[in-house]
Design a protein around this motif. Sequence first.
Motif, PDB file in Angstrom:
ATOM      1  N   LEU A  24      49.860  25.220  37.499  1.00 36.28           N
ATOM      2  CA  LEU A  24      50.428  24.459  38.701  1.00 36.28           C
ATOM      3  C   LEU A  24      51.818  24.862  38.981  1.00 36.28           C
ATOM      4  O   LEU A  24      52.367  25.164  39.881  1.00 36.28           O
ATOM      5  CB  LEU A  24      50.186  22.882  38.446  1.00 36.28           C
ATOM      6  N   LEU A  25      52.382  25.079  37.601  1.00 35.64           N
ATOM      7  CA  LEU A  25      53.788  25.181  37.752  1.00 35.64           C
ATOM      8  C   LEU A  25      53.980  26.720  38.029  1.00 35.64           C
ATOM      9  O   LEU A  25      55.006  27.083  38.947  1.00 35.64           O
ATOM     10  CB  LEU A  25      54.473  25.161  36.325  1.00 35.64           C
ATOM     11  N   GLY A  26      53.165  27.586  37.514  1.00 35.66           N
ATOM     12  CA  GLY A  26      53.383  28.882  38.070  1.00 35.66           C
ATOM     13  C   GLY A  26      53.078  29.023  39.611  1.00 35.66           C
ATOM     14  O   GLY A  26      53.771  29.657  40.333  1.00 35.66           O
ATOM     15  N   VAL A  27      52.081  28.427  40.127  1.00 35.39           N
ATOM     16  CA  VAL A  27      51.661  28.447  41.617  1.00 35.39           C
ATOM     17  C   VAL A  27      52.540  27.877  42.536  1.00 35.39           C
ATOM     18  O   VAL A  27      53.138  28.261  43.667  1.00 35.39           O
ATOM     19  CB  VAL A  27      50.281  28.051  41.687  1.00 35.39           C
ATOM     20  N   ALA A  28      53.151  26.821  41.915  1.00 33.45           N
ATOM     21  CA  ALA A  28      54.349  26.154  42.670  1.00 33.45           C
ATOM     22  C   ALA A  28      55.505  27.180  43.004  1.00 33.45           C
ATOM     23  O   ALA A  28      55.930  26.934  43.784  1.00 33.45           O
ATOM     24  CB  ALA A  28      54.325  24.727  41.939  1.00 33.45           C
ATOM     25  N   PHE A  29      55.746  27.591  41.953  1.00 36.07           N
ATOM     26  CA  PHE A  29      57.062  28.565  41.871  1.00 36.07           C
ATOM     27  C   PHE A  29      56.755  29.886  43.161  1.00 36.07           C
ATOM     28  O   PHE A  29      57.719  29.908  43.582  1.00 36.07           O
ATOM     29  CB  PHE A  29      57.361  29.093  40.384  1.00 36.07           C
ATOM     30  N   VAL A  30      55.496  30.464  42.841  1.00 39.29           N
ATOM     31  CA  VAL A  30      55.356  31.433  43.735  1.00 39.29           C
ATOM     32  C   VAL A  30      55.050  30.812  45.221  1.00 39.29           C
ATOM     33  O   VAL A  30      55.709  31.415  46.032  1.00 39.29           O
ATOM     34  CB  VAL A  30      53.888  32.061  43.321  1.00 39.29           C
ATOM     35  N   SER A  31      54.483  29.913  45.576  1.00 33.27           N
ATOM     36  CA  SER A  31      54.215  29.465  46.928  1.00 33.27           C
ATOM     37  C   SER A  31      55.852  28.716  47.356  1.00 33.27           C
ATOM     38  O   SER A  31      56.065  28.884  48.489  1.00 33.27           O
ATOM     39  CB  SER A  31      53.204  28.294  46.945  1.00 33.27           C
ATOM     40  N   ALA A 360      48.056  33.505  48.991  1.00 32.15           N
ATOM     41  CA  ALA A 360      48.546  34.149  47.593  1.00 32.15           C
ATOM     42  C   ALA A 360      48.576  33.015  46.463  1.00 32.15           C
ATOM     43  O   ALA A 360      48.312  33.198  45.361  1.00 32.15           O
ATOM     44  CB  ALA A 360      50.189  34.415  47.845  1.00 32.15           C
ATOM     45  N   ALA A 361      48.696  31.771  47.036  1.00 38.65           N
ATOM     46  CA  ALA A 361      48.806  30.546  45.895  1.00 38.65           C
ATOM     47  C   ALA A 361      47.484  30.505  45.267  1.00 38.65           C
ATOM     48  O   ALA A 361      47.187  30.311  44.306  1.00 38.65           O
ATOM     49  CB  ALA A 361      49.181  29.397  46.488  1.00 38.65           C
ATOM     50  N   LEU A 362      46.233  30.381  46.274  1.00 39.64           N
ATOM     51  CA  LEU A 362      45.018  30.351  45.795  1.00 39.64           C
ATOM     52  C   LEU A 362      44.478  31.514  44.936  1.00 39.64           C
ATOM     53  O   LEU A 362      43.748  31.497  43.776  1.00 39.64           O
ATOM     54  CB  LEU A 362      44.082  30.107  46.935  1.00 39.64           C
ATOM     55  N   ALA A 363      44.774  32.676  45.376  1.00 41.20           N
ATOM     56  CA  ALA A 363      44.503  33.926  44.618  1.00 41.20           C
ATOM     57  C   ALA A 363      45.176  33.871  43.174  1.00 41.20           C
ATOM     58  O   ALA A 363      44.255  34.284  42.286  1.00 41.20           O
ATOM     59  CB  ALA A 363      44.653  34.963  45.666  1.00 41.20           C
ATOM     60  N   VAL A 364      46.193  33.585  43.192  1.00 38.28           N
ATOM     61  CA  VAL A 364      47.206  33.808  41.948  1.00 38.28           C
ATOM     62  C   VAL A 364      46.579  32.680  41.085  1.00 38.28           C
ATOM     63  O   VAL A 364      46.200  33.408  40.026  1.00 38.28           O
ATOM     64  CB  VAL A 364      48.693  33.537  42.296  1.00 38.28           C
ATOM     65  N   GLY A 365      46.449  31.559  41.581  1.00 35.82           N
ATOM     66  CA  GLY A 365      46.108  30.392  40.500  1.00 35.82           C
ATOM     67  C   GLY A 365      44.662  30.727  40.061  1.00 35.82           C
ATOM     68  O   GLY A 365      44.477  30.634  38.834  1.00 35.82           O
ATOM     69  N   VAL A 366      43.643  31.030  40.874  1.00 44.51           N
ATOM     70  CA  VAL A 366      42.282  31.247  40.586  1.00 44.51           C
ATOM     71  C   VAL A 366      41.935  32.576  39.783  1.00 44.51           C
ATOM     72  O   VAL A 366      41.611  32.548  38.379  1.00 44.51           O
ATOM     73  CB  VAL A 366      41.594  31.355  41.610  1.00 44.51           C
ATOM     74  N   LEU A 367      42.724  33.490  40.164  1.00 44.16           N
ATOM     75  CA  LEU A 367      42.400  34.988  39.189  1.00 44.16           C
ATOM     76  C   LEU A 367      43.199  34.702  38.076  1.00 44.16           C
ATOM     77  O   LEU A 367      42.664  35.283  37.023  1.00 44.16           O
ATOM     78  CB  LEU A 367      43.023  36.083  40.095  1.00 44.16           C
ATOM     79  N   VAL A 368      44.566  34.339  37.747  1.00 42.57           N
ATOM     80  CA  VAL A 368      45.065  34.133  36.520  1.00 42.57           C
ATOM     81  C   VAL A 368      44.239  33.504  35.550  1.00 42.57           C
ATOM     82  O   VAL A 368      44.180  33.705  34.443  1.00 42.57           O
ATOM     83  CB  VAL A 368      46.452  33.712  36.442  1.00 42.57           C
ATOM     84  N   THR A 369      43.778  32.232  36.105  1.00 37.16           N
ATOM     85  CA  THR A 369      43.034  31.173  35.346  1.00 37.16           C
ATOM     86  C   THR A 369      41.573  31.969  34.759  1.00 37.16           C
ATOM     87  O   THR A 369      41.237  31.747  33.372  1.00 37.16           O
ATOM     88  CB  THR A 369      42.750  30.019  36.010  1.00 37.16           C
ATOM     89  N   MET A 370      41.218  32.619  35.670  1.00 39.95           N
ATOM     90  CA  MET A 370      39.630  33.273  35.492  1.00 39.95           C
ATOM     91  C   MET A 370      39.761  34.498  34.594  1.00 39.95           C
ATOM     92  O   MET A 370      39.078  34.681  33.456  1.00 39.95           O
ATOM     93  CB  MET A 370      38.953  33.366  36.512  1.00 39.95           C
ATOM     94  N   LEU A 371      40.887  35.271  34.740  1.00 38.80           N
ATOM     95  CA  LEU A 371      41.140  36.321  33.789  1.00 38.80           C
ATOM     96  C   LEU A 371      41.398  35.831  32.430  1.00 38.80           C
ATOM     97  O   LEU A 371      40.983  36.451  31.584  1.00 38.80           O
ATOM     98  CB  LEU A 371      42.291  37.257  34.448  1.00 38.80           C
TER      99      LEU A 371
END
Length: 838
Positions: A24-31, A360-371
């Motif tokens: 959440l923090l990472g995605v919040a910062f990006v978005s 970007a927010a959805l892609a970054v959060g989901v991809l980082v978590t799954m990887l």
Amino acid sequence: MFRTALRNVLAHRARLLMTVLAVLLGVAFVSGTLVFTDTVSAAYEKSSAKGFDDVDVSLTPAWKDGEEQTELTPALLGRVAKTDGVASAVGGVGGFTALADRNGDPVGDGWQVRGANYWGTDDPRYPLTEGHAPEGGGEVALDAATAERTGYRVGDTVRLSVDGPVLTPTVSGIFTTDDGTVAAGGSLTLFDTATAQRLFGTTGRYDEIIVTADPGVGQSALTAALRKALPEDTVEMTTGAELAADQAEATASSMDSLKQTLLVAAGLSLFVGTFLIANTFTMLVAQRTKELALMRAVGASRRQVTRSVLIEAFVVGVIASVTGLLAGIGIGAGLRALMDSFGANFPDGPLVVGGGTVGAALAVGVLVTMLAAWLPGRRAAKIPPVAAMNSVHAAPTTRSLVLRNTIGSLVTAAGVAVVLAATTMDDATGAQAPMGLGAGLVVIGVFVLTPLLSRPLIAAAAPVLRVFGVSGKLARQNAVRNPRRTAATASALMIGLTLITGMTVAAIGVQQAIGRMASDSVRADYVVSMAGGGVLSPDVEEKLAGADGVTAISPMRNAYSTVDGRDEYLTGVTGSAFGKLTDLPVTDGAFTIGGTRVVVDEDTAGRHGWRAGSTFTAVHEDDARQKLTVAGVYEPNEMFRGIMLDLAALAPHQDEPGDMQVLVKTADGASGAAKDGLEKALGDSPAVAVQDKQDISEEIAGMVTMMLNILYGLLAMAVIVAVLGVVNTLAMSVFERSQEIGMLRAIGLDRAGVKRMVRLESLVISLFGAVLGIGLGVFFGWAAGELVGSRLTTYELVLPWGRIAVFLALAAVVGVLAALWPARRAARLDMLSAIKAE
């Protein structure tokens, strides 16, 4: 398998909370970064487009082979005005104009403070809200925003300067404008046309002609009509639409650096968060080993087990991404308000949340978590069911450890070799890419080696931990019990401190190098320059020379020339005084400037093959040729370099002379009284900066400190994520060791001892990561300094021991704070229930 994965997510809500927070923090910062930059860019674009509403075509001088093809004269303006389809034509001039507020301090900042001409009494560009248009050299008009900030009103007397000398006109009017520099906190001062032309050195001509079309005439048609009416290729024609597009592109480009900086910080947060996510899923999978083994035993394939873990990660990623996006929108709005409170003064506009930001927010959060979850899931799927049920898989094999350590050593060695090779390269710019590659390899290699490094480094803390008795001994054993988990937790903190330490070491070295350069090479007591970086009027030197106590003075005046077919800049100085004002090491000949005798720096002499006694011919701006003799060759630095000759030899070839700096030496040295005297001689001009060596050093120190504070603030997010990682690791460690903690309580360890054990474990892990991070940071800071030293000769490595101690102390604080909740939870475990737990 899908239903099973969902049940697992719901069953471990508390354990996954930290993971959700990290993503959440990472995605919040990006978005938040994207929302903020998109909002500001859109506001500027709208403001810029509105500012060109009254511009259909702009005419500027055409240049060919470095020469202006025509001047925009009143006669040419008249021809433009008579062209078919032209409703009006306005000639414009402008340039740097420093305005002082009521306290005498400059308004705005540097290039953002401008002056221009007011055309007639109904100039559509600048509609008046109060007073009347400026008339003659004794009147000016101010923009409404500047008038509000300074409190100036119609009839007030203001102090301003264009190139040094102070003017004291009266405010005749207040106007509104959509000028982007004014919206960004700058100022705009308007003069009547004749005064503006005189002040900006364009008497009898204009910088630009702004053309408005008759109703019904399009911009393209107007451009075609003007091309027929004017001599071919003598002027550049740009439509209002093109100007608005160019302004929008320039605005977007100016926002790119800020956007990239913020996104890099966000990326670091996500990168650090990846360790936390991987660590969390590794522990969750380890805790469910028997459950996964049972699934394998009843028919689930390896792929299905891996898929179930990835489904859990997907659900967690989606939840974190959506909440992070919502938080990011709030961050974007908050950043804008924060910047406005600091005086950024962005134009008004709605909050912009584009489709790209959402994607970007959805892609970054989901991809980082799954990887991050893929490796633990794959590792769990490879465990044989029978082995998993008997827990014989827990200890890694000797072969796997040897392979990991070998790979880590090779990668680290390769990275160090690349970094060392980059430091020996002559081209500092070309060395940046290999140095970045080497630094990346070193970080990856050390991360791989961290489990191996954890045992000896944590063992070094044993003497200190013994002071805390049984709790200290247990804390050390717990920290090295699972080296991979400890390594992953410490690595998150290591990344942040590596960057912080490296930038601090390099920045402080540069700061001190520039300060040392000023003190070593400048004998002058004061350096006088334009606050906006422009050129000083020759009147400034004349006024300073007449000030009390001035014993030596020399301007530094740049001029363009051609030498042996190469473009070279000449610097005109007062030859008889310059040697008294500087201390430049001479490597050949003597530092003698006078007549046609000049001095050149080593780089220029090397390019042309000159030495003391060599002669060459310089072609000046007026095409005159002058034969010059090299009297000496000196070592250059960032303040002094190039060809220096006497002003008496240079001045006859310049039409519009202007000085970049004036060096001044006073009888009693630098003092408050001497500085006040120089400033008074200049009429306390807001456009001119009078600085001694201490002022220069403090200005540089202030810039470096501001840059570091911004970077510290941006990297704070990565440190926060690292803290969550420590909390998460300790919480799960407490959960795994519930039975063990229950036994310790049963045999006499009290609650205070349990809390102390968990806190010390957290402290040891945090300090382990800090030691690695600071060590790597110092190495990278040294390497970056080697590149800087190739261009900044006074650079020396400076280790800021005070700040390093602060970083270690902060890491210790992080460890203590991160342990508060896990320690409390461990101490409150019911010992009988814990002993019976599996």
